[in-house]
Design a protein around this motif. Structure first.
Motif, short mmCIF file in Angstrom:
data_model
loop_
_atom_site.label_atom_id
_atom_site.label_comp_id
_atom_site.label_asym_id
_atom_site.label_seq_id
_atom_site.Cartn_x
_atom_site.Cartn_y
_atom_site.Cartn_z
N ARG A 25 46.09 31.05 65.50
CA ARG A 25 45.51 31.36 64.19
C ARG A 25 46.38 32.36 63.44
O ARG A 25 46.98 33.25 64.02
N HIS A 26 46.39 32.19 62.12
CA HIS A 26 47.03 33.20 61.28
C HIS A 26 45.98 33.79 60.36
O HIS A 26 45.35 33.07 59.58
N LEU A 27 45.74 35.09 60.47
CA LEU A 27 44.77 35.76 59.60
C LEU A 27 45.54 36.64 58.62
O LEU A 27 46.04 37.71 59.00
N GLY A 28 45.67 36.16 57.40
CA GLY A 28 46.45 36.88 56.39
C GLY A 28 45.57 37.85 55.60
O GLY A 28 44.37 37.62 55.43
N VAL A 29 46.19 38.93 55.15
CA VAL A 29 45.47 39.95 54.38
C VAL A 29 46.10 40.04 53.01
O VAL A 29 47.32 40.22 52.89
N GLU A 30 45.28 39.90 51.98
CA GLU A 30 45.79 39.97 50.61
C GLU A 30 45.11 41.14 49.91
O GLU A 30 43.87 41.19 49.86
N GLU A 31 45.88 42.07 49.38
CA GLU A 31 45.28 43.23 48.74
C GLU A 31 44.87 42.89 47.32
O GLU A 31 45.65 42.30 46.57
N LYS A 32 43.60 43.24 46.98
CA LYS A 32 43.11 42.99 45.62
C LYS A 32 42.45 44.26 45.13
O LYS A 32 41.42 44.67 45.68
N GLU A 33 43.01 44.87 44.11
CA GLU A 33 42.54 46.17 43.62
C GLU A 33 42.40 47.12 44.81
O GLU A 33 43.34 47.29 45.55
N ASN A 34 41.18 47.68 45.04
CA ASN A 34 41.07 48.63 46.15
C ASN A 34 40.56 48.01 47.44
O ASN A 34 40.12 48.70 48.34
N SER A 35 40.64 46.67 47.51
CA SER A 35 40.05 46.01 48.66
C SER A 35 40.99 44.90 49.17
O SER A 35 42.11 44.78 48.68
N ILE A 36 40.51 44.09 50.12
CA ILE A 36 41.37 43.02 50.63
C ILE A 36 40.59 41.70 50.70
O ILE A 36 39.37 41.70 50.77
N SER A 37 41.33 40.59 50.67
CA SER A 37 40.75 39.28 50.97
C SER A 37 41.42 38.79 52.25
O SER A 37 42.58 39.12 52.51
#
Ligand code: DC
Length: 212
Positions: free
Chosen positions: A62-74
């Protein structure tokens, strides 16, 4: 240089997420819900119908990617945005069980540590002050009565078996929910969100905001 971590732990619906989000926004830190990592993985196992005995192998590819959005993440599981599925009833029903597997905890913890290498964080969860970042000097444990927590979930319109999740989260062998040593315990039962945030900010003393 590694970032600073404010750890906020507590049971389901104790107010951790709202408080952590607000404290993060006040200080310019990144808000991270560690539960979202477990939920994203639980979602993957639900849609792919992965049996418990195959979890380890499944996780390795599995690949669990983290995307930063404003002050949080998706979170992106194999490129697919998990955000809109994190509160699915099937996910809420399965996540505590998924989070009890040591392989899942190792997988998530390595990603949480990687985030802290890059950024100042306000991270909420069940074992952040006890296991994931035990050395951080900023630890809080939020609680509220079971009745009040059930009321909060119902108000949010969520179908969430919190009593059962509490039981599983507190009794599991690996990293159970405990009050971390040295944490500041706040009973939020009769407090507004703003009052809890004010208490946390005041107890952080002269902790400097993040540089923009
Ligand atoms: O905070 P939450 O309700 O989104 O968390 C979902 C589940 O994930 C929770 O029932 C237990 C698990 N969890 C955990 O085991 N450890 C954490 N640090 C965060 C969440």
């Amino acid at each position: 240089m590694a970032g600073r971590v404010i750890a906020i732990d507590g049971p389901a619906a104790s107010g951790k997420s709202s408080v952590a989000r607000s404290v993060a926004s006040t200080l310019g830190f990144l808000f991270v819900s560690s539960g979202h990592f477990y939920r994203a993985l639980a979602w993957g196992t639900v849609i792919e119908s992965i049996p418990d005995e195959a979890l380890n192998d499944w996780l390795m590819s599995r690949h669990l990617g983290v995307e930063e959005k404003e002050n949080s993440i998706s979170l992106l599981l194999d490129g697919k945005d998990a955000t809109s599925h994190l509160s699915d009833p099937e996910v809420a029903a399965k996540v505590s069980q998924i989070a009890s597997f040591p392989c899942m905890r190792d997988f998530v913890n390595s990603r949480l540590h990687a985030l802290a290498e890059e950024r100042d964080l306000v991270m909420e969860g069940r074992d952040i002050g006890s296991v994931v970042f035990p050395d951080t000097p900023w630890k809080f444990y939020l609680d509220a009565s079971p009745e009040e927590r059930a009321r909060r979930r119902a108000r949010e319109g969520d179908v969430d078996p919190i009593a059962e999740r509490d039981r599983l989260d507190s009794t599991r062998v690996t990293a159970p929910l405990v009050i971390p040593e040295g944490s500041d315990v706040i009973d939020t039962t009769r407090m507004t969100l703003e009052q809890v945030v004010d208490v946390v900010i005041s107890r952080l003393g002269n902790l400097q905001p993040s540089n923009p």
